[in-house]
Design a protein around this motif. Sequence first.
Motif, PDB file in Angstrom:
ATOM      1  N   VAL A 155      46.223 -67.536 -19.067  1.00 34.72           N
ATOM      2  CA  VAL A 155      45.475 -68.548 -18.323  1.00 34.72           C
ATOM      3  C   VAL A 155      44.062 -68.678 -18.878  1.00 34.72           C
ATOM      4  N   CYS A 156      43.660 -69.913 -19.154  1.00 32.71           N
ATOM      5  CA  CYS A 156      42.292 -70.220 -19.590  1.00 32.71           C
ATOM      6  C   CYS A 156      41.786 -71.390 -18.750  1.00 32.71           C
ATOM      7  N   HIS A 171      51.875 -58.587 -12.833  1.00 32.86           N
ATOM      8  CA  HIS A 171      50.755 -57.705 -13.132  1.00 32.86           C
ATOM      9  C   HIS A 171      49.816 -58.441 -14.079  1.00 32.86           C
ATOM     10  N   ILE A 172      48.545 -58.471 -13.736  1.00 31.45           N
ATOM     11  CA  ILE A 172      47.587 -59.321 -14.442  1.00 31.45           C
ATOM     12  C   ILE A 172      46.477 -58.497 -15.080  1.00 31.45           C
ATOM     13  N   THR A 173      46.180 -58.817 -16.327  1.00 29.81           N
ATOM     14  CA  THR A 173      44.975 -58.319 -16.979  1.00 29.81           C
ATOM     15  C   THR A 173      43.907 -59.383 -16.803  1.00 29.81           C
ATOM     16  N   TYR A 174      42.830 -59.005 -16.140  1.00 32.80           N
ATOM     17  CA  TYR A 174      41.792 -59.963 -15.750  1.00 32.80           C
ATOM     18  C   TYR A 174      40.542 -59.694 -16.564  1.00 32.80           C
ATOM     19  N   VAL A 175      40.169 -60.647 -17.418  1.00 30.30           N
ATOM     20  CA  VAL A 175      39.108 -60.426 -18.398  1.00 30.30           C
ATOM     21  C   VAL A 175      37.941 -61.373 -18.152  1.00 30.30           C
ATOM     22  N   ASP A 176      36.748 -60.814 -18.104  1.00 28.53           N
ATOM     23  CA  ASP A 176      35.532 -61.624 -18.031  1.00 28.53           C
ATOM     24  C   ASP A 176      34.396 -60.819 -18.655  1.00 28.53           C
ATOM     25  N   GLY A 235      38.305 -65.182 -18.805  1.00 22.07           N
ATOM     26  CA  GLY A 235      37.173 -65.858 -18.178  1.00 22.07           C
ATOM     27  C   GLY A 235      37.458 -66.220 -16.749  1.00 22.07           C
ATOM     28  N   GLY A 236      37.979 -65.264 -15.991  1.00 19.65           N
ATOM     29  CA  GLY A 236      38.460 -65.553 -14.641  1.00 19.65           C
ATOM     30  C   GLY A 236      37.390 -65.803 -13.600  1.00 19.65           C
ATOM     31  N   GLY A 237      36.138 -65.449 -13.918  1.00 18.13           N
ATOM     32  CA  GLY A 237      35.062 -65.718 -12.971  1.00 18.13           C
ATOM     33  C   GLY A 237      35.174 -64.909 -11.694  1.00 18.13           C
ATOM     34  N   THR A 269      38.947 -56.077 -16.548  1.00 14.61           N
ATOM     35  CA  THR A 269      38.402 -55.689 -17.843  1.00 14.61           C
ATOM     36  C   THR A 269      37.160 -56.509 -18.147  1.00 14.61           C
ATOM     37  N   CYS A 270      36.019 -55.837 -18.269  1.00 14.65           N
ATOM     38  CA  CYS A 270      34.768 -56.529 -18.582  1.00 14.65           C
ATOM     39  C   CYS A 270      34.556 -56.487 -20.097  1.00 14.65           C
TER      40      CYS A 270
END
Length: 223
Positions: A119-120, A71-76, A53-55, A103-104
Motif C-alpha cells: 500500500v502506498c 499481518h502488516i509491516t507498517y513503515v514510516d 508512509g502510513g502516517g 518500523t520507523c
Amino acid sequence: MTNNTTNALGKGFDRITAVYDIVVSICSFNRINKSQLAFLSHLSTQKTGLILGGGTGYFLQKVLDQNKEIHITYVDASAKMIELAKKRIKEKRPNSLHRVTFTCLGAEDLEWQTYDLIVCNYFLDLFDNTFVQILAGKFKQNLNTKGLLYVTDFNISETNGFMKWSTQMGLKVLYLLFRLTTQLQTKQLPETEMILKEQCFTSTHSKYYLNGILACRLYKIVP
C-alpha cells in the motif's frame, strides 16, 4: 534518495504530526481520507501486507477492520507518526496490535519480504521519478504473483483546460508548503503510472475524487 534525505523528511513530518489529520481533512473536505478507502473491500483475504508512509494509522485501522488475518509491516520515516499509529490501534483495535510490525525507516532501508499487498497512499508523490522507479522495481520483486499494489495519490487530468491548470497550480503551492514545513525536496508529481507500466503493472480498478484531483488505483502484475 539518501539516508540523510529520508531522515530530514521524517523529522520534518514529526513537526506537523499533531495537526496533520486535521489539515488533511479540512483542506480536502475529507476526500483524501475517503479516497484511500475506495477499494478497501478488495483487501479481505490477504495474509501479509506492507504499508509505506502510513502516517497516523487511519488506513491501517481500516485494513485491520476489514481483514481479520492479515499481518502488516507498517513503515514510516517519522517517529511521531509511528507513535500516533500505535496509539490509534491500541485504542481502536487492541486485539489486532500483534498483527502489526511498526518500523520507523525510510523505504530505502527496509528489508523487503514477500507480500500479498503493498500500500502506498499519498506516499509516492513525495519522491522523484528516479526513486519511484527504484520502488516500483522493489514492488515487482516482492509482491506475490496474485498480489495487489494499492496506490492513492494526487492526479493531474489528461484533459486540457482550467481544471488541469488549476490542479497544477494547486500542487505547486502544496509542494511549496511541504518544502517549507517538512524539508520535502520534490517539486512535482512523479510519473507513477508510466513507471509502474514499465515494471509490468496494470491498473485493474480506479476511482477519482475532487474532479479527478485524487485517484485511488489497484494494480496487478501482468504475467
